[in-house]
Design a protein around this motif. Structure first.
Motif, PDB file in Angstrom:
ATOM      1  N   ARG A  29     -39.074  12.324 -60.679  1.00 42.13           N
ATOM      2  CA  ARG A  29     -39.421  11.073 -61.340  1.00 42.13           C
ATOM      3  C   ARG A  29     -40.929  10.987 -61.568  1.00 42.13           C
ATOM      4  N   ALA A  30     -41.702  11.446 -60.594  1.00 41.50           N
ATOM      5  CA  ALA A  30     -43.158  11.431 -60.752  1.00 41.50           C
ATOM      6  C   ALA A  30     -43.577  12.292 -61.944  1.00 41.50           C
ATOM      7  N   ALA A  31     -42.829  13.361 -62.178  1.00 38.12           N
ATOM      8  CA  ALA A  31     -43.103  14.245 -63.312  1.00 38.12           C
ATOM      9  C   ALA A  31     -42.463  13.714 -64.592  1.00 38.12           C
ATOM     10  N   ARG A  32     -41.803  12.564 -64.514  1.00 37.98           N
ATOM     11  CA  ARG A  32     -41.156  11.893 -65.645  1.00 37.98           C
ATOM     12  C   ARG A  32     -40.127  12.791 -66.319  1.00 37.98           C
ATOM     13  N   LEU A  33     -39.384  13.513 -65.474  1.00 35.63           N
ATOM     14  CA  LEU A  33     -38.351  14.399 -65.994  1.00 35.63           C
ATOM     15  C   LEU A  33     -36.989  13.723 -65.902  1.00 35.63           C
ATOM     16  N   PRO A  34     -36.239  13.654 -67.004  1.00 38.92           N
ATOM     17  CA  PRO A  34     -34.874  13.132 -66.947  1.00 38.92           C
ATOM     18  C   PRO A  34     -34.014  14.023 -66.054  1.00 38.92           C
ATOM     19  N   VAL A  35     -33.140  13.394 -65.240  1.00 40.99           N
ATOM     20  CA  VAL A  35     -32.356  14.147 -64.262  1.00 40.99           C
ATOM     21  C   VAL A  35     -30.870  13.818 -64.391  1.00 40.99           C
ATOM     22  N   LEU A  36     -30.066  14.859 -64.495  1.00 40.70           N
ATOM     23  CA  LEU A  36     -28.614  14.733 -64.437  1.00 40.70           C
ATOM     24  C   LEU A  36     -28.144  15.443 -63.173  1.00 40.70           C
ATOM     25  N   ILE A  37     -27.561  14.692 -62.242  1.00 46.29           N
ATOM     26  CA  ILE A  37     -27.058  15.281 -61.001  1.00 46.29           C
ATOM     27  C   ILE A  37     -25.685  15.895 -61.240  1.00 46.29           C
ATOM     28  N   LEU A  38     -25.500  17.098 -60.738  1.00 45.34           N
ATOM     29  CA  LEU A  38     -24.205  17.770 -60.747  1.00 45.34           C
ATOM     30  C   LEU A  38     -23.802  17.964 -59.294  1.00 45.34           C
ATOM     31  N   SER A  39     -22.718  17.297 -58.840  1.00 49.77           N
ATOM     32  CA  SER A  39     -22.407  17.371 -57.419  1.00 49.77           C
ATOM     33  C   SER A  39     -20.925  17.160 -57.164  1.00 49.77           C
ATOM     34  N   ALA A  40     -20.447  17.773 -56.075  1.00 46.57           N
ATOM     35  CA  ALA A  40     -19.073  17.546 -55.631  1.00 46.57           C
ATOM     36  C   ALA A  40     -18.971  16.270 -54.800  1.00 46.57           C
ATOM     37  N   ARG A  41     -20.097  15.652 -54.477  1.00 47.17           N
ATOM     38  CA  ARG A  41     -20.088  14.390 -53.730  1.00 47.17           C
ATOM     39  C   ARG A  41     -19.598  13.297 -54.682  1.00 47.17           C
ATOM     40  N   ASP A  42     -18.392  12.820 -54.436  1.00 44.53           N
ATOM     41  CA  ASP A  42     -17.756  11.990 -55.455  1.00 44.53           C
ATOM     42  C   ASP A  42     -17.498  10.552 -55.034  1.00 44.53           C
ATOM     43  N   THR A  43     -17.940  10.137 -53.851  1.00 48.63           N
ATOM     44  CA  THR A  43     -17.690   8.754 -53.471  1.00 48.63           C
ATOM     45  C   THR A  43     -18.639   7.822 -54.225  1.00 48.63           C
ATOM     46  N   LEU A  44     -18.251   6.555 -54.310  1.00 46.07           N
ATOM     47  CA  LEU A  44     -19.101   5.587 -55.001  1.00 46.07           C
ATOM     48  C   LEU A  44     -20.464   5.487 -54.323  1.00 46.07           C
ATOM     49  N   GLU A  45     -20.457   5.469 -53.008  1.00 48.60           N
ATOM     50  CA  GLU A  45     -21.714   5.363 -52.270  1.00 48.60           C
ATOM     51  C   GLU A  45     -22.645   6.532 -52.590  1.00 48.60           C
ATOM     52  N   GLN A  46     -22.091   7.733 -52.649  1.00 52.50           N
ATOM     53  CA  GLN A  46     -22.914   8.926 -52.937  1.00 52.50           C
ATOM     54  C   GLN A  46     -23.455   8.880 -54.370  1.00 52.50           C
ATOM     55  N   ARG A  47     -22.612   8.450 -55.301  1.00 50.25           N
ATOM     56  CA  ARG A  47     -23.075   8.381 -56.696  1.00 50.25           C
ATOM     57  C   ARG A  47     -24.159   7.327 -56.868  1.00 50.25           C
ATOM     58  N   LEU A  48     -23.969   6.190 -56.210  1.00 48.67           N
ATOM     59  CA  LEU A  48     -24.991   5.146 -56.304  1.00 48.67           C
ATOM     60  C   LEU A  48     -26.296   5.593 -55.654  1.00 48.67           C
ATOM     61  N   ARG A  49     -26.179   6.345 -54.580  1.00 49.57           N
ATOM     62  CA  ARG A  49     -27.388   6.830 -53.920  1.00 49.57           C
ATOM     63  C   ARG A  49     -28.188   7.732 -54.859  1.00 49.57           C
ATOM     64  N   GLY A  50     -27.479   8.570 -55.609  1.00 50.18           N
ATOM     65  CA  GLY A  50     -28.177   9.454 -56.542  1.00 50.18           C
ATOM     66  C   GLY A  50     -28.814   8.689 -57.688  1.00 50.18           C
ATOM     67  N   LEU A  51     -28.068   7.753 -58.263  1.00 53.12           N
ATOM     68  CA  LEU A  51     -28.598   6.996 -59.407  1.00 53.12           C
ATOM     69  C   LEU A  51     -29.716   6.056 -58.968  1.00 53.12           C
ATOM     70  N   ASP A  52     -29.533   5.374 -57.843  1.00 54.66           N
ATOM     71  CA  ASP A  52     -30.591   4.492 -57.348  1.00 54.66           C
ATOM     72  C   ASP A  52     -31.800   5.287 -56.870  1.00 54.66           C
ATOM     73  N   GLY A  53     -31.562   6.541 -56.527  1.00 55.38           N
ATOM     74  CA  GLY A  53     -32.671   7.385 -56.072  1.00 55.38           C
ATOM     75  C   GLY A  53     -33.536   7.900 -57.211  1.00 55.38           C
ATOM     76  N   GLY A  54     -33.067   7.686 -58.468  1.00 52.04           N
ATOM     77  CA  GLY A  54     -33.916   8.083 -59.589  1.00 52.04           C
ATOM     78  C   GLY A  54     -33.248   8.948 -60.634  1.00 52.04           C
ATOM     79  N   ALA A  55     -32.004   9.371 -60.405  1.00 50.32           N
ATOM     80  CA  ALA A  55     -31.321  10.181 -61.422  1.00 50.32           C
ATOM     81  C   ALA A  55     -30.931   9.306 -62.614  1.00 50.32           C
ATOM     82  N   ASP A  56     -30.859   9.922 -63.787  1.00 46.08           N
ATOM     83  CA  ASP A  56     -30.480   9.214 -65.004  1.00 46.08           C
ATOM     84  C   ASP A  56     -28.980   9.247 -65.258  1.00 46.08           C
ATOM     85  N   ASP A  57     -28.301  10.239 -64.684  1.00 44.23           N
ATOM     86  CA  ASP A  57     -26.858  10.374 -64.884  1.00 44.23           C
ATOM     87  C   ASP A  57     -26.298  11.187 -63.720  1.00 44.23           C
TER      88      ASP A  57
END
Length: 228
Positions: free
Chosen positions: A67-95
């Motif tokens: 995020r500091a480098a202002r790079l768009p981020v798409l997470i690819l992960s087997a972590r599929d729970t709502l909590e895990q997805r929200l953690r990634g998006l709230d952590g700065g991922a764009d998708d």
């Protein structure tokens, strides 16, 4: 578009790399956090595909740096729970895309993210009246055609695709100029001066001691030829 793929699985990583390459995208593929950190500094990628379960740590730990480098981020992960997805998006991922996924969906999401992030649809880049058409390499400013040399075009395209991000002189010299650093000297300054004169002052801003940036918002752009 140049994409940083951070994925430790050989089969999946290779499949994604080939799919992106077949779409005309350049891919820098790394398999660890350490190599990813190095690539962020040196490879000038425009978008990141980030696996979370890496051999030397959690990909989430890299999000702040991306995020500091202002790079768009798409997470690819087997972590599929709502909590895990929200953690990634709230952590700065764009998708966030859950594995396993269909490659066609990944490519569609990459294109959508590129459009949202850079206003780039794969064929054209437009910013404050400055239009660059990739297939034909044509450039215009408020409808007026602008003739650029190959180096000037490469400089402009690089800056436009990273609008709002400062591109260092070293990156421009290494990746844009024929002959790279061996041909740097003041050549970059000459090309940059010519480019500014042709597209008009107010688009390219110098960050003293660092490099150059094109801001998406500015009130100082003038018509081509009006500047120095």
């Amino acid at each position: 578009m140049k994409i940083l793929l951070i994925e430790d699985d050989m089969d999946l990583g290779n499949g994604v790399r080939i799919a992106l390459r077949d779409q005309g995208m350049q891919v820098v593929w790394v398999r660890s956090l350490e190599d990813a950190a190095r690539s962020i500094e040196h490879d000038s990628c425009e978008l990141v595909l980030l696996d979370l379960g890496l051999p030397d740590g959690d990909g989430l730990d890299l999000l702040a740096r991306l995020r500091a480098a202002r790079l768009p981020v798409l997470i690819l992960s087997a972590r599929d729970t709502l909590e895990q997805r929200l953690r990634g998006l709230d952590g700065g991922a764009d998708d966030y895309l859950v594995k396993p996924f269909v490659l066609a969906e990944l490519l569609s999401r990459v294109r959508a993210l590129a459009r949202r992030s850079y206003g780039f649809d794969g064929d054209t880049i437009e910013l404050r009246g400055l239009l660059l058409q990739v297939p034909t390499r044509r450039v215009s400013v408020h409808g007026r055609p602008v003739e650029l040399t190959a180096s000037e075009y490469a400089l402009l395209k690089t800056l436009l695709m990273r609008a709002n991000r400062v591109i260092t002189r070293r990156v421009l010299e290494e990746h844009i100029l024929p002959g790279g650093l061996a041909n740097a000297s003041n050549t970059l300054d000459v090309h940059m001066g010519n480019l500014r004169r042709k597209i008009g002052e107010g688009y390219i801003r110098t960050v003293r001691g660092v490099g150059y940036v094109i801001d998406q918002q500015s009130e100082t752009a003038t018509s081509p030829g009006a500047g120095a």
